[in-house]
Design a protein around this motif. Sequence first.
Motif, PDB file in Angstrom:
ATOM      1  N   PHE A  47      -6.583 -33.242   0.893  1.00 48.46           N
ATOM      2  CA  PHE A  47      -6.784 -33.925  -0.390  1.00 48.46           C
ATOM      3  C   PHE A  47      -6.440 -35.393  -0.195  1.00 48.46           C
ATOM      4  CE2 PHE A  47      -4.960 -35.298  -4.552  1.00 48.46           C
ATOM      5  CZ  PHE A  47      -6.067 -35.072  -5.359  1.00 48.46           C
ATOM      6  N   CYS A  48      -7.163 -36.277  -0.850  1.00 41.72           N
ATOM      7  CA  CYS A  48      -6.804 -37.690  -0.894  1.00 41.72           C
ATOM      8  C   CYS A  48      -6.751 -38.320   0.507  1.00 41.72           C
ATOM      9  CB  CYS A  48      -5.480 -37.841  -1.633  1.00 41.72           C
ATOM     10  SG  CYS A  48      -4.946 -39.535  -1.883  1.00 41.72           S
ATOM     11  N   GLU A  58       6.945 -42.097  -3.046  1.00 44.37           N
ATOM     12  CA  GLU A  58       6.980 -42.054  -4.518  1.00 44.37           C
ATOM     13  C   GLU A  58       8.395 -41.694  -4.931  1.00 44.37           C
ATOM     14  OE1 GLU A  58       4.218 -39.022  -5.698  1.00 44.37           O
ATOM     15  OE2 GLU A  58       2.659 -40.478  -6.137  1.00 44.37           O
ATOM     16  N   ASN A  67       2.844 -40.108  -0.794  1.00 39.52           N
ATOM     17  CA  ASN A  67       1.451 -40.166  -1.232  1.00 39.52           C
ATOM     18  C   ASN A  67       0.737 -41.083  -0.239  1.00 39.52           C
ATOM     19  OD1 ASN A  67      -0.901 -40.012  -2.894  1.00 39.52           O
ATOM     20  ND2 ASN A  67       0.411 -39.835  -4.706  1.00 39.52           N
ATOM     21  N   GLY A 214      -8.451 -32.607 -19.557  1.00 36.00           N
ATOM     22  CA  GLY A 214      -7.757 -33.497 -18.631  1.00 36.00           C
ATOM     23  C   GLY A 214      -6.459 -32.942 -18.070  1.00 36.00           C
ATOM     24  N   ASP A 215      -5.822 -33.770 -17.260  1.00 34.57           N
ATOM     25  CA  ASP A 215      -4.612 -33.339 -16.544  1.00 34.57           C
ATOM     26  C   ASP A 215      -3.450 -33.049 -17.487  1.00 34.57           C
ATOM     27  OD1 ASP A 215      -6.192 -33.950 -14.373  1.00 34.57           O
ATOM     28  OD2 ASP A 215      -4.640 -35.084 -13.326  1.00 34.57           O
ATOM     29  N   GLY A 216      -3.328 -33.810 -18.564  1.00 33.87           N
ATOM     30  CA  GLY A 216      -2.204 -33.637 -19.488  1.00 33.87           C
ATOM     31  C   GLY A 216      -2.193 -32.261 -20.117  1.00 33.87           C
ATOM     32  N   GLY A 221      -7.194 -31.242 -12.341  1.00 35.85           N
ATOM     33  CA  GLY A 221      -6.228 -31.726 -11.353  1.00 35.85           C
ATOM     34  C   GLY A 221      -6.835 -32.792 -10.470  1.00 35.85           C
ATOM     35  N   GLY A 222      -7.687 -33.623 -11.049  1.00 36.88           N
ATOM     36  CA  GLY A 222      -8.324 -34.682 -10.267  1.00 36.88           C
ATOM     37  C   GLY A 222      -9.272 -35.471 -11.151  1.00 36.88           C
ATOM     38  N   ILE A 223      -9.756 -36.580 -10.620  1.00 39.55           N
ATOM     39  CA  ILE A 223     -10.574 -37.485 -11.425  1.00 39.55           C
ATOM     40  C   ILE A 223     -11.850 -36.797 -11.905  1.00 39.55           C
ATOM     41  CG2 ILE A 223     -11.991 -39.588 -11.283  1.00 39.55           C
ATOM     42  CD1 ILE A 223      -9.815 -40.639  -9.297  1.00 39.55           C
ATOM     43  N   ALA A 226     -11.170 -33.811 -14.373  1.00 40.81           N
ATOM     44  CA  ALA A 226     -10.700 -34.332 -15.668  1.00 40.81           C
ATOM     45  C   ALA A 226     -11.899 -34.824 -16.479  1.00 40.81           C
ATOM     46  CB  ALA A 226      -9.694 -35.460 -15.452  1.00 40.81           C
TER      47      ALA A 226
HETATM   48  C1  LIG Z   1      -1.100 -42.081  -7.122  1.00 39.65           C
HETATM   49  C2  LIG Z   1      -2.201 -41.148  -7.563  1.00 39.65           C
HETATM   50  C3  LIG Z   1      -3.248 -40.894  -6.697  1.00 39.65           C
HETATM   51  C4  LIG Z   1      -4.290 -40.058  -7.090  1.00 39.65           C
HETATM   52  N1  LIG Z   1      -5.318 -39.834  -6.227  1.00 39.65           N
HETATM   53  C5  LIG Z   1      -6.338 -39.053  -6.603  1.00 39.65           C
HETATM   54  C6  LIG Z   1      -7.446 -38.842  -5.739  1.00 39.65           C
HETATM   55  O1  LIG Z   1      -7.503 -39.344  -4.621  1.00 39.65           O
HETATM   56  N2  LIG Z   1      -8.466 -38.041  -6.168  1.00 39.65           N
HETATM   57  C7  LIG Z   1      -8.439 -37.466  -7.407  1.00 39.65           C
HETATM   58  O2  LIG Z   1      -9.393 -36.761  -7.758  1.00 39.65           O
HETATM   59  N3  LIG Z   1      -7.403 -37.649  -8.260  1.00 39.65           N
HETATM   60  C8  LIG Z   1      -6.351 -38.427  -7.878  1.00 39.65           C
HETATM   61  N4  LIG Z   1      -5.302 -38.612  -8.731  1.00 39.65           N
HETATM   62  C9  LIG Z   1      -5.267 -37.872  -9.990  1.00 39.65           C
HETATM   63  C10 LIG Z   1      -6.130 -38.548 -11.055  1.00 39.65           C
HETATM   64  O3  LIG Z   1      -5.697 -39.876 -11.240  1.00 39.65           O
HETATM   65  C11 LIG Z   1      -5.992 -37.754 -12.337  1.00 39.65           C
HETATM   66  O4  LIG Z   1      -6.399 -36.403 -12.055  1.00 39.65           O
HETATM   67  C12 LIG Z   1      -6.876 -38.290 -13.462  1.00 39.65           C
HETATM   68  O5  LIG Z   1      -6.600 -39.651 -13.699  1.00 39.65           O
HETATM   69  C13 LIG Z   1      -6.615 -37.485 -14.746  1.00 39.65           C
HETATM   70  O6  LIG Z   1      -7.401 -38.031 -15.768  1.00 39.65           O
HETATM   71  P1  LIG Z   1      -6.997 -37.840 -17.278  1.00 39.65           P
HETATM   72  O7  LIG Z   1      -8.045 -38.561 -18.074  1.00 39.65           O
HETATM   73  O8  LIG Z   1      -6.764 -36.418 -17.567  1.00 39.65           O
HETATM   74  O9  LIG Z   1      -5.573 -38.545 -17.452  1.00 39.65           O
HETATM   75  P2  LIG Z   1      -5.167 -40.060 -17.229  1.00 39.65           P
HETATM   76  O10 LIG Z   1      -6.081 -40.744 -16.274  1.00 39.65           O
HETATM   77  O11 LIG Z   1      -3.697 -40.019 -16.945  1.00 39.65           O
HETATM   78  O12 LIG Z   1      -5.437 -40.710 -18.655  1.00 39.65           O
HETATM   79  C14 LIG Z   1      -4.577 -40.475 -19.751  1.00 39.65           C
HETATM   80  C15 LIG Z   1      -4.574 -41.731 -20.587  1.00 39.65           C
HETATM   81  O13 LIG Z   1      -3.899 -41.463 -21.812  1.00 39.65           O
HETATM   82  C16 LIG Z   1      -3.072 -42.569 -22.098  1.00 39.65           C
HETATM   83  N5  LIG Z   1      -2.016 -42.084 -22.997  1.00 39.65           N
HETATM   84  C17 LIG Z   1      -0.928 -41.343 -22.683  1.00 39.65           C
HETATM   85  N6  LIG Z   1      -0.207 -41.090 -23.773  1.00 39.65           N
HETATM   86  C18 LIG Z   1      -0.825 -41.686 -24.824  1.00 39.65           C
HETATM   87  C19 LIG Z   1      -0.571 -41.770 -26.199  1.00 39.65           C
HETATM   88  N7  LIG Z   1       0.486 -41.169 -26.746  1.00 39.65           N
HETATM   89  N8  LIG Z   1      -1.452 -42.445 -26.965  1.00 39.65           N
HETATM   90  C20 LIG Z   1      -2.559 -43.042 -26.411  1.00 39.65           C
HETATM   91  N9  LIG Z   1      -2.841 -42.992 -25.105  1.00 39.65           N
HETATM   92  C21 LIG Z   1      -1.995 -42.312 -24.313  1.00 39.65           C
HETATM   93  C22 LIG Z   1      -2.565 -43.048 -20.769  1.00 39.65           C
HETATM   94  O14 LIG Z   1      -2.128 -44.375 -20.839  1.00 39.65           O
HETATM   95  C23 LIG Z   1      -3.824 -42.891 -19.928  1.00 39.65           C
HETATM   96  O15 LIG Z   1      -4.633 -44.032 -19.954  1.00 39.65           O
HETATM   97  C24 LIG Z   1      -4.256 -39.455  -8.367  1.00 39.65           C
HETATM   98  C25 LIG Z   1      -3.191 -39.727  -9.242  1.00 39.65           C
HETATM   99  C26 LIG Z   1      -2.178 -40.551  -8.832  1.00 39.65           C
HETATM  100  C27 LIG Z   1      -1.029 -40.829  -9.803  1.00 39.65           C
END
Ligand SMILES: Cc1cc2nc3c(=O)[nH]c(=O)nc-3n(C[C@H](O)[C@H](O)[C@H](O)COP(=O)(O)OP(=O)(O)OC[C@H]3O[C@@H](n4cnc5c(N)ncnc54)[C@H](O)[C@@H]3O)c2cc1C
Length: 247
Positions: A47-48, A58, A67, A214-216, A221-223, A226
Amino acid sequence: MPYHYGPLDIGVRVEVRNEVMEEFTKINWDPKFHIRTHKYDDFVRTFCTNPSGFVITENYGKFVSVNGHSMKNKFSNNTNFAFLIRLHLTEPVENTTLYGESICRLATTIGGGKAILQRLGDLKKGRRSTWERIDKSYVEPTNKDVTPGDLSMALPARILEDIVEGLDMLAKVIPGVNEESTLLYGPEVKFKAVRLDVNKNMEAKGISNLFAVGDGAGVSGGIVTAGVTGLIAAREIIHKEGKKCDI
Ligand SMILES: Cc1cc2nc3c(=O)[nH]c(=O)nc-3n(C[C@H](O)[C@H](O)[C@H](O)COP(=O)(O)OP(=O)(O)OC[C@H]3O[C@@H](n4cnc5c(N)ncnc54)[C@H](O)[C@@H]3O)c2cc1C
């Protein structure tokens, strides 16, 4: 809202010379390999992947993990990737986050507050790595803010055996990835949020018109995944409103 714990992905960050991986990374920047190990029948994956990249530490506060990333204008001679084992827990403990944190805390203790770095050759010979041994390697670590040590003092045997066996299997496709000089940084961990119970349209079971994506919500579990969960929910919402949907 009903939920259950998702699996834990835990293992190490592997670092090799670019030459070992470039046959693959020239075609696909982040090639994914899925492996099923013989001894434990565990799922292990790459992965990654970061060609010409860097391994980073980290800091989670109570423990450290590793990482990796690639940069736009700065390049190393190495390629790194996460090598992760997927663990499901059932009975008596389902909380994979708690288990993962316990492992990371032990690793951080034995690493003196830093991540552990070990050459694969040292791990296989049952001895710790030292800077002297690492200096003799032809892979120069991109992260030196680590403790050369012994991953077998930090990770459960099952995870360690999966890593060694998985790298030997991966070497059938990527010759050289399981060489003595291959560097292993640990622990690397991908925690998952608890997974909310949703139907196939991402709508909460028992609560209509509440969508979780999404992840939350623990459903991805990835871009890419999600994004896809968001599209599935959007399509259902549009359908519910009786409008035409082109997604
Ligand atoms: C260091 C790192 C490396 C990664 N590398 C990879 C990779 O190589 N390949 C891959 O597929 N995935 C990778 N990921 C995982 C990937 O980033 C996530 O799976 C993806 O971003 C999840 O998308 P999401 O939209 O669910 O959540 P997020 O991208 O976390 O978006 C959630 C958004 O909600 C906002 N938010 C939170 N709380 C509130 C609130 N109360 N009110 C309003 N807004 C709020 C946050 O600010 C954020 O912008 C990595 C993650 C990290 C941290």
